[in-house]
Each structure stands twice: as structure tokens, then as C-alpha cells.
Enzyme design. Structure first.
Site, PDB file in Angstrom:
ATOM      1  N   SER A 133       0.704 -11.545   0.557  1.00  0.00           N
ATOM      2  CA  SER A 133       0.685 -11.727  -0.901  1.00  0.00           C
ATOM      3  C   SER A 133       1.709 -12.798  -1.222  1.00  0.00           C
ATOM      4  O   SER A 133       2.571 -13.129  -0.396  1.00  0.00           O
ATOM      5  CB  SER A 133       1.075 -10.396  -1.558  1.00  0.00           C
ATOM      6  OG  SER A 133       1.670 -10.589  -2.818  1.00  0.00           O
ATOM      7  N   TYR A 146       6.449  -2.842  -2.719  1.00  0.00           N
ATOM      8  CA  TYR A 146       5.332  -3.747  -2.411  1.00  0.00           C
ATOM      9  C   TYR A 146       5.851  -5.056  -1.801  1.00  0.00           C
ATOM     10  O   TYR A 146       5.364  -5.515  -0.769  1.00  0.00           O
ATOM     11  CB  TYR A 146       4.537  -4.011  -3.692  1.00  0.00           C
ATOM     12  CG  TYR A 146       3.255  -4.763  -3.438  1.00  0.00           C
ATOM     13  CD1 TYR A 146       2.122  -4.090  -2.980  1.00  0.00           C
ATOM     14  CD2 TYR A 146       3.159  -6.132  -3.642  1.00  0.00           C
ATOM     15  CE1 TYR A 146       0.942  -4.773  -2.718  1.00  0.00           C
ATOM     16  CE2 TYR A 146       1.988  -6.824  -3.384  1.00  0.00           C
ATOM     17  CZ  TYR A 146       0.885  -6.135  -2.933  1.00  0.00           C
ATOM     18  OH  TYR A 146      -0.287  -6.816  -2.670  1.00  0.00           O
TER      19      TYR A 146
END
Ligand SMILES: NC(=O)c1ccc[n+]([C@@H]2O[C@H](COP(=O)([O-])OP(=O)(O)OC[C@H]3O[C@@H](n4cnc5c(N)ncnc54)[C@H](O)[C@@H]3O)[C@@H](O)[C@H]2O)c1
Ligand SMILES: O=C(O)[C@H](O)[C@@H](O)[C@H](O)[C@H](O)CO
Length: 250
Positions: A133, A146
Site C-alpha cells: 500500500s 495497518y
């Protein structure tokens, strides 16, 4: 093979690979959820085999690789896509939130890669694409577990690339920017947030279906034969920083 292919980006990756000529093994925690997508892949003229896999469960990982190999004889490509998020201020993150996100995104990515990598090494060929990501390279408030998991995926990718390169297996990380899916749809329901996001992205829009196709096919194919251990950001440029540097732009 694409993990977490019952919806979202997993289906975008699967569709792109099928259009480029791959037969697919698709996985999900509930095998039945894969039926509509398998039918779609078959209409593209490719085979699709659904397999149950929960990347947080050791027994599930231990079992699925043999099933996958039995389906097509071997697995050439793994897109390690299954993942989740717990979006909260850092002070509110619980022990369970942390375990959920890290177990799924980091431990799951590693042990799925290990299970399939073992078979790839036997055949002296493999393309592993770990989904990272923009948070693999940037920190965002409210996304501590995350970001930690995605930073870990980037580092893990470099380590596996070095381990398995000698066996003909490349390992790269495809790092999407912001794409509207089930995982983040509540953010996109707020127009002010969407305007803020667009403003910070050099290409002035969030990612659209199709934006990841070229990158996944590149990393899954022989076009990237001499590329390993890399993180490819497909993010409209948001990882450049996008902080205003002059007052008149504010
Ligand atoms: N949408 C984005 O903007 C974006 C950006 C960068 C990275 N990602 C990552 O891309 C991947 C796909 O995300 P998405 O946006 O399509 O979200 P999504 O929530 O729609 O899809 C996530 C998929 O992972 C599966 N999954 C979750 N936990 C699992 C588990 N324990 N075992 C097996 N499967 C599990 C879900 O069932 C689902 O199929 C995720 O890893 C996500 O973190 C998404
Ligand atoms: O749930 C979320 O907060 C988002 O889906 C994030 O996962 C981002 O979209 C992405 O990771 C940024 O690259």
C-alpha cells in the site's frame, strides 16, 4: 493464484491476469462466495478453481497449497492480496485490533508465500506479488497497525526476494494508493474527505478499476524477469508527499 478474491482489488487482479491469459486459483474464507467470480473468469475463456483459505488460520494455510497444486499441477503466480484494516486513533487500538491486522496482512502474507514458494522452488519458477500500500512507505494518522503491517510487507518482500531469487522466484510488492472498495467505502461517502484526498493526489483522482491492471500483469509476467524485491507504487503520485510548499496554493 489470487488470495482474497471474493471482492474488491482481488477481483481486479484476477480479472487482469485472466485477460492476460492466466488460469486462476481464487481463494476466500468462504468458498461459495467465489462462484460468481469463477463464472466471470470462465466467460473470459480461462479456468477458475475456487479454494477455501483463511490466512489467519495455520491449518487452513497448511492445507490449501496442496489443493492449489492439485488443481492445475503447479502455481506460477501468487498475488498475496487478502488483507484488512482497523481504522482508529492510535490510543484506541486494542490488542485484538493489532493482532487482527498484523496476523492477516503480515503473518498471513508470509506464510501463504512460504506455502506456495515451496512449490515454486521445486519448479525453479515463480512470480510472487505481495500487495502492499502507499502506507508501505508513508505514515497515516489513524492507521498505525495497518501502516506497520504494510511497511512489514515491503521489507518482507526484499527478504524473500533475496532468499528465493536463486531458485527463479521473483518477489515484488505492488503498492496501491487509494481505491474505493468495501474496506474504505465509508471514507468515500464523505464528500469533504474525497475533495481533500483528490487535492493531495498529483493526478487529482483516486484509483479506478483498471489502474492496477498493467502493474499486476507486469509483475506476474516475464516482462519483469529481472525485477525482484521492489515495491511498485500505483498511487496517482500521493507517495510523493503532496504537502503544499507555497502559501498561495493553500
Ligand atoms: N482499497 C485500497 O485503496 C487499498 C490500497 C492499498 C492496499 N489495499 C489492500 O488490498 C487488498 C484488497 O483490499 P480491498 O480494498 O479490495 O478490500 P476488501 O476488504 O474488499 O478485500 C479484502 C479481501 O481480503 C479478504 N480477507 C480478509 N481477511 C481475510 C482472511 N483472514 N483470510 C482470507 N481472506 C481474508 C476479504 O474477504 C476480501 O476478499 C487488501 O490487502 C488491502 O489492504 C487496498
Ligand atoms: O482502509 C483504508 O484505510 C484504506 O483502504 C487503506 O487501505 C488505503 O486505501 C490504502 O492502503 C492506501 O494505500
Amino acid at each position: 493464484m489470487v488470495t482474497g478474491a471474493s471482492r474488491g482489488l482481488g477481483q481486479q487482479f484476477g480479472r487482469a491476469l485472466a485477460k492476460a491469459g492466466a488460469d486462476l486459483i481464487v481463494t476466500s474464507r468462504k468458498r461459495d462466495d467465489l462462484a460468481p467470480f469463477c463464472r466471470e473468469i470462465e466467460t473470459l475463456g480461462r479456468d477458475a478453481a475456487p479454494i477455501q483459505l483463511d490466512v489467519r488460520e495455520k491449518a487452513s494455510i497448511d492445507r490449501f497449497a496442496d489443493e492449489a497444486v492439485a488443481a492445475f499441477g503447479k502455481v506460477d503466480i501468487l498475488v498475496n492480496n487478502a488483507g484488512c484494516n482497523a481504522r482508529k486513533p492510535a490510543l484506541d487500538v486494542t490488542w485484538d485490533d493489532w493482532n487482527l491486522v498484523l496476523d492477516t496482512n503480515l503473518r498471513g502474507t508470509f506464510f501463504v508465500a512460504q506455502a506456495i514458494g515451496r512449490h515454486m522452488i521445486e519448479h525453479e519458477y515463480g512470480r510472487i506479488v505481495n500487495i502492499g500500500s502507499v502506507t508501505s512507505v508513508m505514515g497515516y494518522a489513524g492507521l498505525a497497525p495497518y501502516c506497520a503491517s504494510r511497511g512489514g510487507v515491503k521489507q518482507l518482500t526484499m527478504s524473500l526476494a533475496d532468499d528465493w531469487g536463486r531458485h527463479g522466484v521473483t518477489v515484488n510488492c505492488l503498492a496501491p494508493g487509494w481505491f474505493r472498495t468495501e474496506q474504505n467505502k465509508m471514507l468515500y461517502e464523505n464528500e469533504r474527505w474525497v475533495e481533500y484526498l483528490k487535492d493531495r493526489i498529483p493526478l487529482k483522482r483516486p484509483g479506478l478499476p483498471g489502474d492496477l491492471e498493467g502493474a499486476v500483469v507486469f509483475l506476474a509476467s516475464d516482462a519483469s524477469a529481472y525485477v525482484t524485491g521492489q515495491t511498485l507504487l500505483v498511487d496517482g503520485g500521493i507517495s510523493t508527499g503532496a504537502t503544499k510548499a507555497t502559501l498561495d496554493e493553500v
